[in-house]
Design a protein around this motif. Structure first.
Motif, PDB file in Angstrom:
ATOM      1  N   ARG A 157       0.842  -1.189   0.000  1.00  0.00           N
ATOM      2  CA  ARG A 157       0.000   0.000   0.000  1.00  0.00           C
ATOM      3  C   ARG A 157       0.878   1.241   0.000  1.00  0.00           C
ATOM      4  NH1 ARG A 157      -3.156  -2.284  -1.891  1.00  0.00           N
ATOM      5  NH2 ARG A 157      -5.248  -2.961  -1.308  1.00  0.00           N
ATOM      6  N   PHE A 158       0.448   2.263  -0.734  1.00  0.00           N
ATOM      7  CA  PHE A 158       1.232   3.493  -0.763  1.00  0.00           C
ATOM      8  C   PHE A 158       0.381   4.755  -0.814  1.00  0.00           C
ATOM      9  CE2 PHE A 158       1.258   1.293  -4.852  1.00  0.00           C
ATOM     10  CZ  PHE A 158       0.596   2.191  -5.679  1.00  0.00           C
ATOM     11  N   LEU A 159      -0.944   4.592  -0.848  1.00  0.00           N
ATOM     12  CA  LEU A 159      -1.850   5.735  -0.819  1.00  0.00           C
ATOM     13  C   LEU A 159      -3.065   5.404   0.045  1.00  0.00           C
ATOM     14  CD1 LEU A 159      -1.894   6.785  -4.590  1.00  0.00           C
ATOM     15  CD2 LEU A 159      -0.999   8.177  -2.699  1.00  0.00           C
ATOM     16  N   PRO A 160      -3.699   6.421   0.660  1.00  0.00           N
ATOM     17  CA  PRO A 160      -4.952   6.164   1.373  1.00  0.00           C
ATOM     18  C   PRO A 160      -6.034   5.667   0.416  1.00  0.00           C
ATOM     19  CG  PRO A 160      -4.072   8.351   1.913  1.00  0.00           C
ATOM     20  CD  PRO A 160      -3.276   7.827   0.757  1.00  0.00           C
ATOM     21  N   ARG A 161      -7.088   5.103   0.981  1.00  0.00           N
ATOM     22  CA  ARG A 161      -8.204   4.619   0.152  1.00  0.00           C
ATOM     23  C   ARG A 161      -8.839   5.765  -0.632  1.00  0.00           C
ATOM     24  NH1 ARG A 161     -13.651   4.456   0.146  1.00  0.00           N
ATOM     25  NH2 ARG A 161     -13.620   5.878   1.909  1.00  0.00           N
ATOM     26  N   ASP A 162      -9.030   6.892   0.027  1.00  0.00           N
ATOM     27  CA  ASP A 162      -9.606   8.067  -0.635  1.00  0.00           C
ATOM     28  C   ASP A 162      -8.517   9.126  -0.731  1.00  0.00           C
ATOM     29  OD1 ASP A 162     -11.012  10.318  -1.480  1.00  0.00           O
ATOM     30  OD2 ASP A 162     -12.790   9.826  -0.288  1.00  0.00           O
ATOM     31  N   ILE A 163      -8.070   9.404  -1.942  1.00  0.00           N
ATOM     32  CA  ILE A 163      -6.948  10.331  -2.139  1.00  0.00           C
ATOM     33  C   ILE A 163      -7.412  11.715  -2.584  1.00  0.00           C
ATOM     34  CG2 ILE A 163      -5.290   8.498  -2.588  1.00  0.00           C
ATOM     35  CD1 ILE A 163      -5.621   9.032  -5.584  1.00  0.00           C
ATOM     36  N   GLY A 164      -8.734  11.936  -2.591  1.00  0.00           N
ATOM     37  CA  GLY A 164      -9.255  13.257  -2.908  1.00  0.00           C
ATOM     38  C   GLY A 164      -9.445  13.535  -4.379  1.00  0.00           C
ATOM     39  N   ILE A 165      -8.991  12.623  -5.225  1.00  0.00           N
ATOM     40  CA  ILE A 165      -9.239  12.724  -6.666  1.00  0.00           C
ATOM     41  C   ILE A 165      -9.713  11.361  -7.155  1.00  0.00           C
ATOM     42  CG2 ILE A 165      -7.595  14.594  -7.080  1.00  0.00           C
ATOM     43  CD1 ILE A 165      -5.620  12.492  -8.163  1.00  0.00           C
ATOM     44  N   GLY A 166     -10.596  11.360  -8.131  1.00  0.00           N
ATOM     45  CA  GLY A 166     -11.078  10.099  -8.678  1.00  0.00           C
ATOM     46  C   GLY A 166     -11.931   9.335  -7.679  1.00  0.00           C
ATOM     47  N   ARG A 167     -12.207   8.104  -8.031  1.00  0.00           N
ATOM     48  CA  ARG A 167     -13.064   7.240  -7.218  1.00  0.00           C
ATOM     49  C   ARG A 167     -12.227   6.560  -6.144  1.00  0.00           C
ATOM     50  NH1 ARG A 167     -15.215   1.906  -8.893  1.00  0.00           N
ATOM     51  NH2 ARG A 167     -14.069   2.267 -10.817  1.00  0.00           N
ATOM     52  N   ARG A 243      -1.200  -1.745 -18.586  1.00  0.00           N
ATOM     53  CA  ARG A 243      -2.487  -2.341 -18.234  1.00  0.00           C
ATOM     54  C   ARG A 243      -3.598  -1.306 -18.129  1.00  0.00           C
ATOM     55  NH1 ARG A 243      -3.406  -7.671 -18.470  1.00  0.00           N
ATOM     56  NH2 ARG A 243      -4.587  -7.722 -16.518  1.00  0.00           N
ATOM     57  N   GLY A 244      -3.306  -0.084 -18.529  1.00  0.00           N
ATOM     58  CA  GLY A 244      -4.273   0.984 -18.377  1.00  0.00           C
ATOM     59  C   GLY A 244      -5.598   0.730 -19.063  1.00  0.00           C
ATOM     60  N   GLU A 245      -5.568  -0.032 -20.164  1.00  0.00           N
ATOM     61  CA  GLU A 245      -6.820  -0.279 -20.888  1.00  0.00           C
ATOM     62  C   GLU A 245      -7.793  -1.137 -20.092  1.00  0.00           C
ATOM     63  OE1 GLU A 245      -4.302  -3.847 -22.044  1.00  0.00           O
ATOM     64  OE2 GLU A 245      -3.990  -1.734 -21.557  1.00  0.00           O
ATOM     65  N   HIS A 246      -7.295  -1.789 -19.043  1.00  0.00           N
ATOM     66  CA  HIS A 246      -8.162  -2.609 -18.203  1.00  0.00           C
ATOM     67  C   HIS A 246      -8.794  -1.808 -17.059  1.00  0.00           C
ATOM     68  CE1 HIS A 246      -7.007  -6.291 -20.270  1.00  0.00           C
ATOM     69  NE2 HIS A 246      -5.755  -5.892 -20.195  1.00  0.00           N
ATOM     70  N   LEU A 247      -8.416  -0.546 -16.943  1.00  0.00           N
ATOM     71  CA  LEU A 247      -9.038   0.351 -15.972  1.00  0.00           C
ATOM     72  C   LEU A 247     -10.047   1.240 -16.685  1.00  0.00           C
ATOM     73  CD1 LEU A 247      -5.805   1.429 -14.057  1.00  0.00           C
ATOM     74  CD2 LEU A 247      -7.635  -0.016 -13.136  1.00  0.00           C
ATOM     75  N   ASP A 248     -11.015   1.755 -15.947  1.00  0.00           N
ATOM     76  CA  ASP A 248     -11.980   2.641 -16.594  1.00  0.00           C
ATOM     77  C   ASP A 248     -11.372   4.028 -16.800  1.00  0.00           C
ATOM     78  OD1 ASP A 248     -12.250   4.124 -14.200  1.00  0.00           O
ATOM     79  OD2 ASP A 248     -14.013   2.999 -13.567  1.00  0.00           O
ATOM     80  N   ASP A 251     -10.310   6.017 -13.676  1.00  0.00           N
ATOM     81  CA  ASP A 251      -9.074   5.555 -13.038  1.00  0.00           C
ATOM     82  C   ASP A 251      -7.856   5.912 -13.878  1.00  0.00           C
ATOM     83  OD1 ASP A 251     -10.269   4.593 -10.773  1.00  0.00           O
ATOM     84  OD2 ASP A 251     -10.320   2.493 -11.426  1.00  0.00           O
ATOM     85  N   ARG A 252      -7.975   5.850 -15.187  1.00  0.00           N
ATOM     86  CA  ARG A 252      -6.851   6.257 -16.044  1.00  0.00           C
ATOM     87  C   ARG A 252      -6.544   7.737 -15.841  1.00  0.00           C
ATOM     88  NH1 ARG A 252      -9.483   2.872 -19.801  1.00  0.00           N
ATOM     89  NH2 ARG A 252     -10.327   4.659 -20.973  1.00  0.00           N
ATOM     90  N   ALA A 253      -7.579   8.551 -15.745  1.00  0.00           N
ATOM     91  CA  ALA A 253      -7.378   9.986 -15.523  1.00  0.00           C
ATOM     92  C   ALA A 253      -6.738  10.236 -14.152  1.00  0.00           C
ATOM     93  CB  ALA A 253      -8.711  10.728 -15.635  1.00  0.00           C
ATOM     94  N   THR A 254      -7.147   9.458 -13.161  1.00  0.00           N
ATOM     95  CA  THR A 254      -6.541   9.593 -11.833  1.00  0.00           C
ATOM     96  C   THR A 254      -5.066   9.231 -11.881  1.00  0.00           C
ATOM     97  OG1 THR A 254      -8.655   9.080 -10.760  1.00  0.00           O
ATOM     98  CG2 THR A 254      -6.657   8.793  -9.443  1.00  0.00           C
ATOM     99  N   LEU A 255      -4.735   8.139 -12.562  1.00  0.00           N
ATOM    100  CA  LEU A 255      -3.327   7.757 -12.695  1.00  0.00           C
ATOM    101  C   LEU A 255      -2.527   8.848 -13.390  1.00  0.00           C
ATOM    102  CD1 LEU A 255      -3.398   3.948 -13.588  1.00  0.00           C
ATOM    103  CD2 LEU A 255      -2.458   5.005 -11.535  1.00  0.00           C
ATOM    104  N   ASP A 256      -3.104   9.461 -14.415  1.00  0.00           N
ATOM    105  CA  ASP A 256      -2.395  10.527 -15.128  1.00  0.00           C
ATOM    106  C   ASP A 256      -2.072  11.685 -14.192  1.00  0.00           C
ATOM    107  OD1 ASP A 256      -2.436   9.094 -17.469  1.00  0.00           O
ATOM    108  OD2 ASP A 256      -4.220  10.086 -18.278  1.00  0.00           O
ATOM    109  N   ARG A 257      -3.018  12.017 -13.322  1.00  0.00           N
ATOM    110  CA  ARG A 257      -2.753  13.098 -12.367  1.00  0.00           C
ATOM    111  C   ARG A 257      -1.709  12.668 -11.331  1.00  0.00           C
ATOM    112  NH1 ARG A 257      -7.507  16.444  -9.789  1.00  0.00           N
ATOM    113  NH2 ARG A 257      -5.614  17.633  -9.255  1.00  0.00           N
TER     114      ARG A 257
END
Length: 288
Positions: A157-167, A243-248, A251-257
């Motif tokens: 684990r490296f981030l909280p469950r709710d990181i304030g952006i995305g789902r 593996r980004g195509e397997h995320l919605d 989630d891809r937008a969250t990863l980009d941020r």
């Protein structure tokens, strides 16, 4: 963070060399605790074999922990073993450090002497017939020798469950990708044999005795160091790219941020990045 993600499940280990090395260095406190525990289990080993050593970070930790032992790093990748040899030279233990190149488990037949301690850290699950491989590992032990298997634990684990952006729950969804990739990787191995991952039972099944299990924690709290942040960013980059195509889309937008160094919400800048991991070691002894 266990595995690279690809559209296919073949891994170019030489290409992964820098990542494997920096990850093992970052996880060194965990390995040091595991080796200290092994030091109470195994007294004055003459030969230690690191089966699936990669770039030799842990192999060299063994040389440091057991100053009277000879250490042999075994791996199928020559470039990784070259890194291991260079590391041993830098750390001043080259005189009792060797390498053996070849595919596990057969390459172990080329060892000159039986091992007093054989360490296999997340290498067994890359072998199709894990039970047969464990039997081969056990056969290379000296009487009284110990097999130490690092398999399992908990997802890092490296981030909280709710990181304030995305789902919320991004890491849990990435865990699902990890599990799917791992299952496919196992299925794609040419000699893959399904096996219940009860490691103590498997160690006993190949004739070893006195099984023990212990888990070791890596706790690098927030705010993370620059090195830890770089590691997390590298991991997320591989997820996004391979593996980004397997995320919605969200989630891809969250990863980009998370990966944009200019974004205050990125892992490069946010204050809540940490690394929390648990790895499990199983040991057993050849009694005759």
């Amino acid at each position: 963070m266990a595995h690279p993600h690809n559209h296919h499940t073949d891994i170019d280990w030489a290409e992964m060399a820098a990542h494997l090395e920096t990850q093992a260095e970052l996880f060194t406190p965990l390995y040091e605790r595991a080796l200290a525990w092994l030091g109470k289990e195994v007294t004055e080993p003459g030969l230690i074999v690191d089966a699936g050593s990669g770039p030799g970070v842990v192999s060299c930790l063994f040389a440091e922990t057991f100053p009277g032992a000879r250490v042999v790093a075994v791996d199928g990748s020559e470039p990784l073993l070259e890194r291991a040899t260079a590391r041993a030279a830098r750390l001043g233990c080259a005189d009792r450090f060797g390498t053996l190149a070849g595919e596990l488990p057969g390459v172990l037949d080329d060892l000159d002497y039986p091992a007093d301690l054989l360490w296999a850290s997340r290498s067994l699950h890359h072998l199709g017939d894990q039970r047969a491989a464990l039997a081969a590992f056990a056969a290379r032990l000296a009487p009284g020798g110990t097999l130490a298997l690092l398999e399992g634990g908990l997802p890092t684990r490296f981030l909280p469950r709710d990181i304030g952006i995305g789902r919320p729950g991004l890491q849990a969804r990435i865990d699902v990708l990890e599990e799917e990739w791992f299952a496919q990787m196992r299925a794609d191995l040419s000699d893959s044999v399904p096996e219940t991952e009860d490691w103590p039972a498997l160690l006993a099944a190949v004739g070893l005795k006195h099984t023990r299990t212990r888990s070791f924690l890596l706790d690098l709290p927030a705010p993370a160091s620059a090195r830890a942040r770089a590691h997390v960013a590298g991991y997320l980059s591989r997820i996004r790219e391979n593996r980004g195509e397997h995320l919605d889309a969200e989630d891809r937008a969250t990863l980009d941020r998370l990966l944009d160094p200019e974004d205050a919400a990125s892992v490069h800048r946010r204050p809540d990045v940490f690394i929390l991991a648990a790895h499990t070691v199983h040991t057993a002894v050849r009694t005759a």
